[in-house]
Design a protein around this motif. Structure first.
Motif, PDB file in Angstrom:
ATOM      1  N   ILE A 121       0.865  -1.182   0.000  1.00 21.99           N
ATOM      2  CA  ILE A 121       0.000   0.000   0.000  1.00 21.99           C
ATOM      3  C   ILE A 121       0.895   1.223   0.000  1.00 21.99           C
ATOM      4  O   ILE A 121       1.863   1.295   0.757  1.00 21.99           O
ATOM      5  CB  ILE A 121      -0.924  -0.003   1.234  1.00 21.99           C
ATOM      6  CG1 ILE A 121      -1.879  -1.201   1.123  1.00 21.99           C
ATOM      7  CG2 ILE A 121      -1.701   1.307   1.336  1.00 21.99           C
ATOM      8  CD1 ILE A 121      -2.894  -1.279   2.228  1.00 21.99           C
ATOM      9  N   MET A 122       0.598   2.184  -0.862  1.00 24.25           N
ATOM     10  CA  MET A 122       1.410   3.389  -0.927  1.00 24.25           C
ATOM     11  C   MET A 122       1.080   4.264   0.276  1.00 24.25           C
ATOM     12  O   MET A 122      -0.092   4.459   0.601  1.00 24.25           O
ATOM     13  CB  MET A 122       1.111   4.194  -2.193  1.00 24.25           C
ATOM     14  CG  MET A 122       1.060   3.383  -3.466  1.00 24.25           C
ATOM     15  SD  MET A 122       2.671   2.834  -4.022  1.00 24.25           S
ATOM     16  CE  MET A 122       3.360   4.392  -4.560  1.00 24.25           C
ATOM     17  N   PRO A 123       2.098   4.807   0.914  1.00 26.75           N
ATOM     18  CA  PRO A 123       1.822   5.628   2.101  1.00 26.75           C
ATOM     19  C   PRO A 123       1.288   7.011   1.718  1.00 26.75           C
ATOM     20  O   PRO A 123       1.505   7.483   0.602  1.00 26.75           O
ATOM     21  CB  PRO A 123       3.205   5.763   2.746  1.00 26.75           C
ATOM     22  CG  PRO A 123       4.181   5.592   1.609  1.00 26.75           C
ATOM     23  CD  PRO A 123       3.512   4.703   0.588  1.00 26.75           C
ATOM     24  N   GLY A 124       0.609   7.622   2.641  1.00 25.95           N
ATOM     25  CA  GLY A 124       0.236   9.034   2.495  1.00 25.95           C
ATOM     26  C   GLY A 124      -0.965   9.279   1.599  1.00 25.95           C
ATOM     27  O   GLY A 124      -1.580   8.367   1.080  1.00 25.95           O
ATOM     28  N   LYS A 125      -1.273  10.608   1.484  1.00 19.57           N
ATOM     29  CA  LYS A 125      -2.437  11.017   0.703  1.00 19.57           C
ATOM     30  C   LYS A 125      -2.017  11.301  -0.729  1.00 19.57           C
ATOM     31  O   LYS A 125      -0.895  11.731  -0.967  1.00 19.57           O
ATOM     32  CB  LYS A 125      -2.999  12.317   1.279  1.00 19.57           C
ATOM     33  CG  LYS A 125      -3.663  12.124   2.606  1.00 19.57           C
ATOM     34  CD  LYS A 125      -4.377  13.411   3.006  1.00 19.57           C
ATOM     35  CE  LYS A 125      -5.026  13.242   4.369  1.00 19.57           C
ATOM     36  NZ  LYS A 125      -4.969  14.434   5.193  1.00 19.57           N
ATOM     37  N   CYS A 126      -2.959  11.125  -1.660  1.00 18.53           N
ATOM     38  CA  CYS A 126      -2.632  11.428  -3.054  1.00 18.53           C
ATOM     39  C   CYS A 126      -2.975  12.881  -3.345  1.00 18.53           C
ATOM     40  O   CYS A 126      -3.980  13.404  -2.873  1.00 18.53           O
ATOM     41  CB  CYS A 126      -3.405  10.505  -3.989  1.00 18.53           C
ATOM     42  SG  CYS A 126      -2.912  10.721  -5.705  1.00 18.53           S
TER      43      CYS A 126
END
Ligand code: ADP
Ligand code: ZN
Length: 430
Positions: free
Chosen positions: A306-311
């Motif tokens: 899962i990619m961290p942080g907000k897009c």
């Protein structure tokens, strides 16, 4: 641009309460209507009312592709047969196929998700989408087709293959977007190149959606540079509708997985336990909106993080990474674990490499990488070929830690696939 801004940017708290409500409904329906799930629940002494929070999903049994096969053809249907309007099957390389059923509502919902994906990447009314995926029992082409029509895009149902006709269609109808496999996109590029066509001059393309098989950033760049377009990664699997499960936005940094329609978990494929945030593992998906065929905790076998942080695009649905591999196509050579994508990534980063390659595994753990290279390198200068072969061997060795045998081939030697390509030929007997 958004198709359904409210739901695409919903805050996490509301998203999670929506997920919980839909999970509870899905579990109740599966328990009530699908004997396979009724039995599984009885085995572990569980009732749908035991799902009180999202975390409780971990108590639920997994569903595997073997379960889908064992219940073929109608075993996992949750509605009367009269409510089913479409059948798809998943390719599956061995044994019985998996049957996937859609009700009218399911078709509509799958199309909605595709509409989100297309609009998110700038494709809208007025665009012309040439759909080069396989029509038929596969989900790839039809699900995309319905979603694109929903947006108001002109869809050309070209299907794969017949490259001359594809080029003519792109020219005559000024296609602005392609839906295509990475291997066919590379092949298309090589045909156009050999014919002296220049996509920037001769075509109207602006973007392409690539999916259905793994590929690397290097392949993306190769295709973007050749055609002068934006390439977006598209992920899906028949068991979860087909395409439209997760898709890149214009940031091109991970694929938003539509969490109002699916609950995503990442597990350790060996133990089945959830992996710590940010670590790679097998993607497990639970449908939240499927009517005809709800599926709980489906083991996709696809390895992601899962990619961290907000897009930056503002969407709140979490992003998964490019598919790192399928837990079942990992190659083990002399105890070293290798994913075919690692090899692809190295090959596509080398300029002289054309588009096609094959990995052959033989007795005693021998690996041969057969790779097509640009025509002009076969100019009679043996030393060019030798040094290229050494370069490829060395780069592969440093990536996969095993020294493969490398064979250089003229373009067109290896078979070209129109659907999913077969990259690994395993001739080992054990
Ligand atoms: P099958 O499991 O028989 O191949 P599908 O045609 O439904 O059936 O293929 C789904 C699989 O294709 C996914 O589980 C995944 O392994 C692969 N796939 C789909 N899209 C991508 C993508 N963008 N990148 C990598 N792999 C993908
Ligand atoms: Zn985004």
């Amino acid at each position: 641009m958004f198709w359904q801004k409210d739901i695409e940017t919903i805050n996490r708290r509301n998203l999670e309460s929506l997920q919980l409500k839909r999970l509870q409904q899905t579990v109740s329906r599966a328990y009530k209507n699908i004997p396979f799930y009724t039995d599984k629940f009885l085995e572990i002494h569980m009732k749908p009312k035991d799902i009180i929070s999202l975390r409780d999903i971990r108590k639920l049994p997994f569903t595997s592709r073997e379960d889908l096969r064992a219940n073929y053809p109608f075993g996992l249907l949750a509605v009367d047969k009269e409510q089913v309007v479409r059948l798809h099957t998943s390719s599956g390389t061995t044994g019985k196929p998996k049957a996937i059923f859609f009700s009218k509502k399911d078709i509509n919902q799958a199309a909605e998700l595709i509409a989100r994906c297309l609009v998110m990447t700038g494709t809208t009314k007025g665009d012309v989408l040439q759909n080069m995926m396989t029509y038929g029992l596969f989900t790839g082409a039809l699900v995309m087709h319905y979603g694109a029509e929903k947006v108001g895009v002109l869809v050309i149902p070209a299907g794969p293959g017949n490259t001359q006709r594809q080029i003519a269609l792109m020219q005559d109808f000024k296609s602005t977007a392609l839906h295509i496999t990475p291997s066919y996109a590379l092949y298309l590029a090589s045909v156009m190149h050999n014919e002296g066509l220049d996509p920037r001059r001769d075509l109207s393309l602006r973007r392409a959606y690539l999916g259905s098989e793994p590929y690397s950033e290097e392949t993306r760049s190769k295709i973007e540079n050749y055609f002068g377009i934006d390439v977006y990664n598209s992920y899906g699997l028949s068991e979860m509708n087909g395409p439209g499960v997760a898709f890149e936005c214009i940031e091109k940094n991970g694929m938003h997985l539509w969490e109002d329609n699916f609950i995503l978990e990442i597990i350790d494929p060996e133990t089945g336990e959830t992996v710590p945030e940010g670590e790679k593992g097998e993607l497990v998906l639970t449908t939240l909106c499927r009517e005809a065929m709800p599926i709980l905790r489906y083991r996709t076998r696809d390895i992601v993080t899962i990619m961290p942080g907000k897009c930056r695009c503002g969407r709140t649905h979490r992003r998964i990474s490019r598919i790192i591999g399928r837990s079942d196509d990992m190659i083990i050579i002399r105890g070293v674990n290798i994913f075919p994508q690692q090899i692809e990534q190295v090959l596509m980063g080398i300029k002289a490499v054309a588009q096609n390659y094959q990995i052959v595994l033989e007795a005693y753990d021998q690996m041969t990488v057969r790779v097509e290279i640009s025509k002009d390198l076969f100019d009679g200068r043996v030393e060019h070929l030798v040094s290229l072969r050494n370069e490829i061997t060395e780069k592969l060795r440093s990536e996969i830690l095993v020294r493969p045998k490398v064979e250089l081939l003229e373009p067109g030697t290896l078979p070209v696939s129109e659907g999913k390509s077969t990259r690994v030929i395993d001739k080992r007997t054990l």
